[in-house]
Each structure stands twice: as structure tokens, then as C-alpha cells.
Design a protein around this motif. Sequence first.
Motif, PDB file in Angstrom:
ATOM      1  N   PHE A  98       0.823  -1.207   0.000  1.00 43.70           N
ATOM      2  CA  PHE A  98       0.000   0.000   0.000  1.00 43.70           C
ATOM      3  C   PHE A  98       0.859   1.259   0.000  1.00 43.70           C
ATOM      4  CE2 PHE A  98      -2.123   3.329   2.567  1.00 43.70           C
ATOM      5  CZ  PHE A  98      -3.213   3.582   1.744  1.00 43.70           C
ATOM      6  N   PHE A  99       1.844   1.325   0.905  1.00 42.67           N
ATOM      7  CA  PHE A  99       2.680   2.520   0.990  1.00 42.67           C
ATOM      8  C   PHE A  99       3.670   2.609  -0.166  1.00 42.67           C
ATOM      9  CE2 PHE A  99       1.235   2.501   5.432  1.00 42.67           C
ATOM     10  CZ  PHE A  99       0.870   3.838   5.546  1.00 42.67           C
ATOM     11  N   LEU A 100       4.027   1.490  -0.753  1.00 47.38           N
ATOM     12  CA  LEU A 100       4.866   1.531  -1.947  1.00 47.38           C
ATOM     13  C   LEU A 100       4.103   2.185  -3.094  1.00 47.38           C
ATOM     14  CD1 LEU A 100       7.525   0.705  -3.302  1.00 47.38           C
ATOM     15  CD2 LEU A 100       6.464  -1.488  -3.879  1.00 47.38           C
ATOM     16  N   LEU A 101       2.856   1.788  -3.288  1.00 43.84           N
ATOM     17  CA  LEU A 101       2.026   2.390  -4.331  1.00 43.84           C
ATOM     18  C   LEU A 101       1.734   3.853  -4.016  1.00 43.84           C
ATOM     19  CD1 LEU A 101       0.300   2.217  -6.880  1.00 43.84           C
ATOM     20  CD2 LEU A 101      -1.568   1.288  -5.482  1.00 43.84           C
ATOM     21  N   LEU A 102       1.422   4.156  -2.758  1.00 49.48           N
ATOM     22  CA  LEU A 102       1.123   5.535  -2.376  1.00 49.48           C
ATOM     23  C   LEU A 102       2.339   6.439  -2.587  1.00 49.48           C
ATOM     24  CD1 LEU A 102      -0.818   7.595  -1.175  1.00 49.48           C
ATOM     25  CD2 LEU A 102      -0.112   6.841   1.109  1.00 49.48           C
ATOM     26  N   SER A 103       3.519   5.946  -2.277  1.00 45.66           N
ATOM     27  CA  SER A 103       4.740   6.725  -2.497  1.00 45.66           C
ATOM     28  C   SER A 103       4.927   7.052  -3.970  1.00 45.66           C
ATOM     29  CB  SER A 103       5.962   5.963  -1.970  1.00 45.66           C
ATOM     30  OG  SER A 103       5.853   5.711  -0.592  1.00 45.66           O
ATOM     31  N   ALA A 104       4.692   6.062  -4.826  1.00 53.67           N
ATOM     32  CA  ALA A 104       4.817   6.286  -6.265  1.00 53.67           C
ATOM     33  C   ALA A 104       3.781   7.298  -6.761  1.00 53.67           C
ATOM     34  CB  ALA A 104       4.667   4.962  -7.010  1.00 53.67           C
ATOM     35  N   LEU A 105       2.566   7.226  -6.241  1.00 49.80           N
ATOM     36  CA  LEU A 105       1.511   8.158  -6.643  1.00 49.80           C
ATOM     37  C   LEU A 105       1.837   9.588  -6.221  1.00 49.80           C
ATOM     38  CD1 LEU A 105      -1.648   6.026  -5.756  1.00 49.80           C
ATOM     39  CD2 LEU A 105      -0.920   6.701  -8.048  1.00 49.80           C
ATOM     40  N   VAL A 106       2.335   9.749  -5.003  1.00 55.18           N
ATOM     41  CA  VAL A 106       2.678  11.088  -4.513  1.00 55.18           C
ATOM     42  C   VAL A 106       3.832  11.673  -5.321  1.00 55.18           C
ATOM     43  CG1 VAL A 106       3.533  12.401  -2.536  1.00 55.18           C
ATOM     44  CG2 VAL A 106       1.833  10.606  -2.193  1.00 55.18           C
ATOM     45  N   ILE A 322      10.592   3.063  -6.329  1.00 45.29           N
ATOM     46  CA  ILE A 322       9.529   4.081  -6.343  1.00 45.29           C
ATOM     47  C   ILE A 322       9.600   4.955  -7.584  1.00 45.29           C
ATOM     48  CG2 ILE A 322       8.647   6.118  -5.141  1.00 45.29           C
ATOM     49  CD1 ILE A 322       9.544   4.774  -2.515  1.00 45.29           C
ATOM     50  N   VAL A 323      10.802   5.379  -7.970  1.00 45.61           N
ATOM     51  CA  VAL A 323      10.927   6.289  -9.115  1.00 45.61           C
ATOM     52  C   VAL A 323      10.420   5.649 -10.412  1.00 45.61           C
ATOM     53  CG1 VAL A 323      12.544   7.577 -10.564  1.00 45.61           C
ATOM     54  CG2 VAL A 323      12.771   7.656  -8.074  1.00 45.61           C
ATOM     55  N   PRO A 324      10.875   4.441 -10.792  1.00 49.35           N
ATOM     56  CA  PRO A 324      10.304   3.831 -12.013  1.00 49.35           C
ATOM     57  C   PRO A 324       8.812   3.537 -11.881  1.00 49.35           C
ATOM     58  CG  PRO A 324      12.327   2.717 -11.359  1.00 49.35           C
ATOM     59  CD  PRO A 324      11.933   3.606 -10.221  1.00 49.35           C
ATOM     60  N   LEU A 325       8.374   3.133 -10.679  1.00 47.46           N
ATOM     61  CA  LEU A 325       6.963   2.816 -10.483  1.00 47.46           C
ATOM     62  C   LEU A 325       6.084   4.050 -10.680  1.00 47.46           C
ATOM     63  CD1 LEU A 325       4.903   0.633  -9.665  1.00 47.46           C
ATOM     64  CD2 LEU A 325       5.290   1.288  -7.267  1.00 47.46           C
ATOM     65  N   SER A 326       6.604   5.232 -10.355  1.00 47.31           N
ATOM     66  CA  SER A 326       5.817   6.458 -10.505  1.00 47.31           C
ATOM     67  C   SER A 326       5.483   6.760 -11.959  1.00 47.31           C
ATOM     68  CB  SER A 326       6.575   7.645  -9.893  1.00 47.31           C
ATOM     69  OG  SER A 326       7.739   7.948 -10.637  1.00 47.31           O
ATOM     70  N   VAL A 329       2.224   4.138 -12.832  1.00 46.75           N
ATOM     71  CA  VAL A 329       1.014   4.002 -12.011  1.00 46.75           C
ATOM     72  C   VAL A 329      -0.223   4.507 -12.749  1.00 46.75           C
ATOM     73  CG1 VAL A 329       2.054   3.950  -9.728  1.00 46.75           C
ATOM     74  CG2 VAL A 329       1.683   6.153 -10.854  1.00 46.75           C
ATOM     75  N   TYR A 330      -0.064   5.542 -13.563  1.00 46.39           N
ATOM     76  CA  TYR A 330      -1.163   5.988 -14.431  1.00 46.39           C
ATOM     77  C   TYR A 330      -0.584   6.715 -15.639  1.00 46.39           C
ATOM     78  CZ  TYR A 330      -0.595  10.282 -11.623  1.00 46.39           C
ATOM     79  OH  TYR A 330      -0.102  11.369 -10.955  1.00 46.39           O
ATOM     80  N   ARG A 331      -1.417   6.867 -16.685  1.00 51.39           N
ATOM     81  CA  ARG A 331      -0.921   7.381 -17.953  1.00 51.39           C
ATOM     82  C   ARG A 331      -0.777   8.901 -17.960  1.00 51.39           C
ATOM     83  NH1 ARG A 331      -4.558   3.374 -19.482  1.00 51.39           N
ATOM     84  NH2 ARG A 331      -6.225   4.898 -19.845  1.00 51.39           N
ATOM     85  N   ASN A 332      -1.767   9.621 -17.456  1.00 55.80           N
ATOM     86  CA  ASN A 332      -1.752  11.077 -17.495  1.00 55.80           C
ATOM     87  C   ASN A 332      -2.631  11.620 -16.365  1.00 55.80           C
ATOM     88  OD1 ASN A 332      -4.484  10.830 -18.521  1.00 55.80           O
ATOM     89  ND2 ASN A 332      -3.569  10.433 -20.533  1.00 55.80           N
ATOM     90  N   VAL A 333      -2.775  12.949 -16.319  1.00 55.07           N
ATOM     91  CA  VAL A 333      -3.522  13.581 -15.239  1.00 55.07           C
ATOM     92  C   VAL A 333      -4.997  13.197 -15.293  1.00 55.07           C
ATOM     93  CG1 VAL A 333      -4.235  15.798 -14.259  1.00 55.07           C
ATOM     94  CG2 VAL A 333      -1.903  15.505 -15.117  1.00 55.07           C
ATOM     95  N   ALA A 334      -5.558  13.087 -16.501  1.00 54.04           N
ATOM     96  CA  ALA A 334      -6.972  12.705 -16.635  1.00 54.04           C
ATOM     97  C   ALA A 334      -7.207  11.285 -16.111  1.00 54.04           C
ATOM     98  CB  ALA A 334      -7.399  12.810 -18.092  1.00 54.04           C
ATOM     99  N   HIS A 335      -6.293  10.390 -16.443  1.00 48.06           N
ATOM    100  CA  HIS A 335      -6.394   9.023 -15.949  1.00 48.06           C
ATOM    101  C   HIS A 335      -6.255   8.988 -14.430  1.00 48.06           C
ATOM    102  CE1 HIS A 335      -4.616   4.708 -15.760  1.00 48.06           C
ATOM    103  NE2 HIS A 335      -5.926   4.676 -15.623  1.00 48.06           N
ATOM    104  N   ALA A 336      -5.391   9.845 -13.884  1.00 43.06           N
ATOM    105  CA  ALA A 336      -5.199   9.903 -12.436  1.00 43.06           C
ATOM    106  C   ALA A 336      -6.476  10.330 -11.731  1.00 43.06           C
ATOM    107  CB  ALA A 336      -4.065  10.881 -12.103  1.00 43.06           C
ATOM    108  N   ARG A 337      -7.207  11.279 -12.333  1.00 35.51           N
ATOM    109  CA  ARG A 337      -8.447  11.749 -11.718  1.00 35.51           C
ATOM    110  C   ARG A 337      -9.487  10.634 -11.680  1.00 35.51           C
ATOM    111  NH1 ARG A 337     -11.391  17.245 -13.612  1.00 35.51           N
ATOM    112  NH2 ARG A 337      -9.344  18.040 -12.978  1.00 35.51           N
TER     113      ARG A 337
END
Length: 407
Positions: A98-106, A322-326, A329-337
Motif C-alpha cells: 500500500f505505501f509503496l504504491l502511495l509513495s509512487a503516486l505522490v 519508487i521512481v520507475p513505479l511512478s 502508475v497511471y498514464r496522465n492527469v486525466a487518468h489519475a483523476r
Amino acid sequence: MSKFAGINNAEITSSQCAKLLFLFALGSAALILPTSVTSIAKQDGWLSMLLAGPFNYLILIVFLKLSDRFPNLSLAQYAERVLGVWAGKAFSLLYVLFFLLLSALVLRNISDFMSLSVLPLTPEWFIDGTFMIVVIYGVYLGIETIARTGEILFGWGLFVIVIVTVSLFNQFDFHNFEPFLYNGLEQPVKGLYTILGFPIGEFVFITMVFPLVREQDRKKLRKSLKLSAALITIVSVAITVFLVGVMGVDEASRSPFAVYDMAKNINIEEILVRVEILVAMVWVGTVFMKLALCVYVLTVLTAQILNLSTYRTLALPYAFIIVPLSFIVYRNVAHARVFAMGVWTVYSLFHGFLLPFLLLVIAVIRKKRDNGSGRFPETIPQGTDSVEKEKTTEQQADRPDKEPALT
């Protein structure tokens, strides 16, 4: 400052713990969340923020109840006490992921913001890499250093928020809030869904910080957290109100970083202009705090699962993950939303509320309590004389519980 601060174990005050919670919540949510909520609840988005207020503290009650039963242990440690060693390690592994994914997202949030609004010609890999270097250095120094940095950013953050809101009063239009509750409470409640996962469900990081609060300060912890939760609500409502009042619903919903764009409208007699850079600086600082806390919790969790003597050796290896995973995790800002407004809330609340609540229920049923220490073995600073080393060795030998824990 504690005797071994920055080496292995450390302590913070209840006030610092509350400020860490505030900065964590303000983090990436301050610039992104108001836009998402406004796109759902429209002009009533501020009501969604207000409805989320009680949840800011209510979700902490579960963590506080667990802390009452296991005051000196972290989530990973008392999971093993409650569920057994192997089931507890499997439970903790869920939080590592969970925190690995959250770190990449942030980290991806900061690179998206910098590349779209501040440094459009700079490669994202360079932004992520340089930002991560500072984060790893902060994590390596320990929780006391992170908390002291948070005290500085806390004051500056509130100062900039006040400056921005006061400067925008002359552009505020109350007509942007009409019609009030056009669809009843349905839209504000829908807007609440996003807030529950981001950032409220992520507050589970605090379970790794509670054992680090000084014992003499723990009586003040609940009061400090209540004040922090109230301040989070006030700031969130204020930001959303000014976002709608100054930019309007349509413009606020379209902009990926509406709060930053709102600050561009500040112009007082051609003297006070370009204030948005202050917003960018404070936001980058709060994102640093959130990412540093995520990586810190991630490394400590892993060290406790593996029964390591320190967490610090894990900081750099995790950076290379974390850096490569970031980037993926998602393609663009629209996908992130779409991801944040849909999947993330379920995933976040599962880890941030459901699992801790189930752990608390099992602990109550099995009447599990543990007042033992869960600190890492002390590390002797260089230059310490032999007598001091012998004293520390004797203290470790007499300690009943040697399991590794928080720093």
C-alpha cells in the motif's frame, strides 16, 4: 532531542505528531482534491469538505484505541501479537504494498505539477530523481528531523494560505454558489466519497508514528489530533470556497491544479502579483513531507517484517523502485483523476479503516494487550567512550523485548 536521535531511535512531541498529520493531509490533496470534489459536487463542493470534517478524527479513533492497547508498538508489531507471527507478517505485507504504491503516486503528483505548470521542458525522470534524493536524505536522518522540518513548513503553509485568501477577497463572487443545494444533499455526499479515500483513508501512516510520541506527552495526543483534524477541515473548506467563489465551477473543474491557477488571479495595484509561486513552494514542501512520511513508514514496516536492526539501509533501494513505479502508475492527469475518484477510495479505506478495525476487534475479543518496548536496538554513536558503550550493552541485555521497531 533524544539521546540517539537521527541514529536509530527517536522521539517527537504530540504537537509535532499533530502537525505531521496536518501536513500529510494538506500534501498532494490541497492542490488536487478541491478540483475533483468541485467536479462532482459543483458549487456545493465546500459542503463535501465540511461533511468530511468528522471523519478526519473518527477514523483516528480506531488507531488511538489500538495505541492504547499497544502503546509502544507499531502496526506491524502488534499485528504479530494479535494474529500470530506469520499471519501478522502477511498482514503487514499488505501495508508495504500500500505505501509503496502511495509513495509512487505522490511522487508522480509532484512531477505532473512541475512538468505542466513550472518546468515544462524538464524531463520527468530528472524531477522525480532529484526530488527523491532529498526525500531519501530526510528519511535517513529520521523522524525527529522530519518532524522539525514539519514545524517550519506548518507555519509557512498557514501564512501563505492566509495571504492568498485575503488577497482574493476583491475577486470573490457569491453568485458562483447559486443555486444552493440544487440536487439536495446527493451531490455533496457523492463528493465525500473521493475525500474518504484521499486523504482520510491514508491516515493509517500515523499508526507507525504514535509509538514515537514521548511518554510524558501522550496525554496531550488526543487533544492535539482533534485540533489538527479541525484545522484540516477549516483549511479544506476555505480553499474550496475561494476556488468556487473566484474561478467559478466550470473553470475550477477543468483545471488540473485549480488552486495554483487561482493564485495567478492575485493582482493588487500591480504591486502584489505572481503570488502563485508561493503556493507552489508551500505545496512542494507539503508533498515532500507526505512522501517522506510514506517512505519512512515503508522502510520501517519492511525492517520490522524482516526483523532487521535498522530501517535506514532500505531507504536507497526503495528509491530505485519508487521512481520507475511512478512512471507507470497511471498514464496522465486525466487518468489519475478517474483512478482517484473511483478505485483508490475502496483500496485506501480497506487499508486505512477496515483492516485496522478488524485488528482492533480481534484484539478486544482475544483480550490482547502489550506494554513492551518495540524499539530498534540502540546504535552507539562514533566517539562514544568504552564506559558508555558498556552501559548501553548492559541496558540491551536487561531489556525483555528485543524485537525491532520504530525509529
